[in-house]
Write an enzyme that holds these catalytic residues in place. Structure first.
Site, PDB file in Angstrom:
ATOM      1  N   SER A 204      51.653  38.969  37.015  1.00 42.79           N
ATOM      2  CA  SER A 204      52.493  39.000  38.195  1.00 42.79           C
ATOM      3  C   SER A 204      53.976  38.928  37.823  1.00 42.79           C
ATOM      4  CB  SER A 204      52.073  37.850  39.126  1.00 42.79           C
ATOM      5  OG  SER A 204      52.616  37.993  40.394  1.00 42.79           O
ATOM      6  N   ASP A 388      44.248  45.218  43.763  1.00 46.52           N
ATOM      7  CA  ASP A 388      45.550  44.584  44.000  1.00 46.52           C
ATOM      8  C   ASP A 388      46.398  45.439  44.933  1.00 46.52           C
ATOM      9  OD1 ASP A 388      47.653  42.803  43.847  1.00 46.52           O
ATOM     10  OD2 ASP A 388      48.346  43.494  41.887  1.00 46.52           O
ATOM     11  N   HIS A 448      44.700  41.031  42.200  1.00 51.12           N
ATOM     12  CA  HIS A 448      45.861  40.514  41.482  1.00 51.12           C
ATOM     13  C   HIS A 448      45.468  39.350  40.570  1.00 51.12           C
ATOM     14  CE1 HIS A 448      50.236  40.396  41.135  1.00 51.12           C
ATOM     15  NE2 HIS A 448      50.196  39.081  41.245  1.00 51.12           N
TER      16      HIS A 448
END
EC number: 3.4.16.-
Length: 476
Positions: A204, A388, A448
């Site tokens: 991330s 994601d 994610h």
């Protein structure tokens, strides 16, 4: 060495029985002050290093007894700026198999301001926190074959703290500087690992942290007496190049059915304005637009994304909210007996709000030049979960196609290949695109928070990459 044992290791592990804030921070929460009980005292290891009492400091950092904490590990604080009393908290787990040879892997969480304790307890550490605040062993922990170093980064994240506002990072140079100081001290405390292969990994927003610290190591190794044996990096669903990602949001959200035509046009218009501000280096103005679209931090109103989708979760497009069990670790870390065991005392566990405040202008800036330099010199893995939203696989590929590095032409011509873990598998684990030492992986069925969604596939991926085992399926 490791190669001879690899098939045995994989077989053993795989046959084990199965079991709002900031751009990426809605997953991370602060911990209230611990309940009454003896939380012990925080352990600061830098004074022991400076006094030449390294063995004593190391012994003190051994994580104390706690039901379920059955794996040897070490934890404490490393002071990275004496002037501001800035300290980074780490928790280190030597590999369960051949720790003397296993690569050392630094894991950095995103956010900005997300604690790496999330990665430890929710994604790939040896333990999982249950709803009744007990621990169970994870089925596919990365600590099986890798020595995992979890650091709360930057200063002000999780248990890491500073006594002065000047101690907070305002850009990636600050982040890298503090991490580098912590790593040098870490290898002084654990010198037996300094010659092992070292990898920097994260997901991330750590798509910025990872290239930042890797590039600093790359720059300083030739001129420093103490060298860090950097071999490569791995970035999951990484927010390394915001402009490329933001530019693809509207079309992607439309294609997966979260925006209609009218909403797509509005989203595209806002993203275009955001990019214009980025190109003019109007960092805060760009952040404001992005915040209104996705987060709503700067106002008391829901973001545009939340209003039109009805969902607060942009980490997996099959889920509208975050799974409840991803927050169990927060309460666990407030228990006095846990705090005593990991040597944090009554230190506040921060949710990253202050970190985000100081890194606001950094949010929309790119680290592409640093990432390019790393791709030219080291092994690199860039991976995405197929499900994601916020850093979708298609948006990562959009960024990679615009990069100029020694393997860029080979990468653009490379064929995407199907990846299965075992030859007999009916399920496809994901897809691989490789150019030399560069590996791009898309994992099916994951979002994610990839190792949470697909623990076995994530475990197999990271080991294939680090140990250079290739992507052919195992026979069996």
């Amino acid at each position: 060495m490791v190669g001879a044992m690899w098939k045995v290791i994989v077989s053993l592990v795989l046959l084990m029985p199965g079991p709002c804030d900031g751009l990426f921070r809605s997953l991370y929460r602060s911990v209230s002050m611990p309940p009454k009980g003896d939380s012990g005292q925080p352990l600061f290891l830098t004074p022991y290093i400076e006094a030449g009492k390294i063995q004593k400091g190391r012994e003190l950092s051994l994580v104390g007894p706690f039901p379920g904490l059955n794996m040897k590990s070490y934890a404490g604080f490393l002071t990275v700026n004496k002037t501001y009393n800035s300290n980074l908290f780490f928790w280190f787990f030597p590999a369960q198999i051949q720790p003397e040879d296993a690569p050392v892997v630094l894991w950095l969480q995103g956010g900005p301001g997300g604690s790496s304790m999330f990665g430890l307890f929710v994604e790939h550490g040896p333990y999982v926190v249950t709803s009744n605040m007990t621990l169970r062993d994870r089925d596919f922990p990365w600590t099986t074959t890798l020595s995992m170093l979890y650091i709360d980064n930057p200063v002000g994240t999780g248990f890491s703290f500073t006594d002065d506002t000047h101690g907070y990072a305002v850009n990636e140079d600050d982040v890298a500087r503090d991490l580098y100081s912590a790593l040098i001290q870490f290898f002084q405390i654990f010198p037996e690992y300094k010659n092992n292969d070292f990898y920097v990994t994260g997901e991330s927003y750590a798509g910025k942290y990872v290239p930042a610290i890797a590039h600093l190591i790359h720059s300083l190794n030739p001129v420093r007496e103490v060298k860090i044996n950097l071999n490569g990096i791995a970035i999951g669903d990484g927010y390394s190049d915001p402009e490329s990602i933001i530019g693809g949001y509207a079309e992607f959200l439309y294609q997966i059915g979260l925006l209609d035509e009218k909403q797509k046009k509005y989203f595209q218009k806002q993203c275009h304005e955001c990019i214009e501000h980025i190109r003019k280096q109007n960092w805060f103005e760009a952040f404001e637009i992005l915040d209104k679209l996705l987060d709503g931090d700067l106002t008391s109103d829901p973001s545009y994304f939340q209003n039109v989708t009805g969902c607060s979760n942009y980490y997996n497009f099959l889920r509208c909210t975050e799974p409840e069990d991803q927050l169990y670790y927060v309460k666990f870390l407030s228990l006095p007996e846990v705090r005593q065991a990991i040597h944090v005392g009554n230190q506040t566990f921060n949710d990253g709000t202050i970190v985000e405040k100081y890194l606001r202008e950094d949010t929309v800036q790119s680290v592409k030049p640093w990432l390019t330099e790393i791709m030219n010199n080291y092994k690199v893995l860039i991976y995405n979960g197929q499900l994601d939203i916020i850093v979708a696989a298609a948006l990562t590929e959009r960024s990679l196609m615009g990069m100029d590095w020694k393997g860029s032409q080979e990468y653009k011509k490379a064929e995407k290949k199907v990846w299965k873990i075992f030859k007999s598998d009916s399920e496809v684990a994901g897809y691989i695109r490789q150019a030399g030492d560069f590996h791009q992986v898309i994992i099916r069925g994951g979002g994610h928070i990839l190792p949470y969604d697909q623990p076995l596939r994530a475990f197999d991926m990271i080991n294939r990459f680090i140990y250079g085992k290739g992507w052919d399926p195992y026979v069996g």
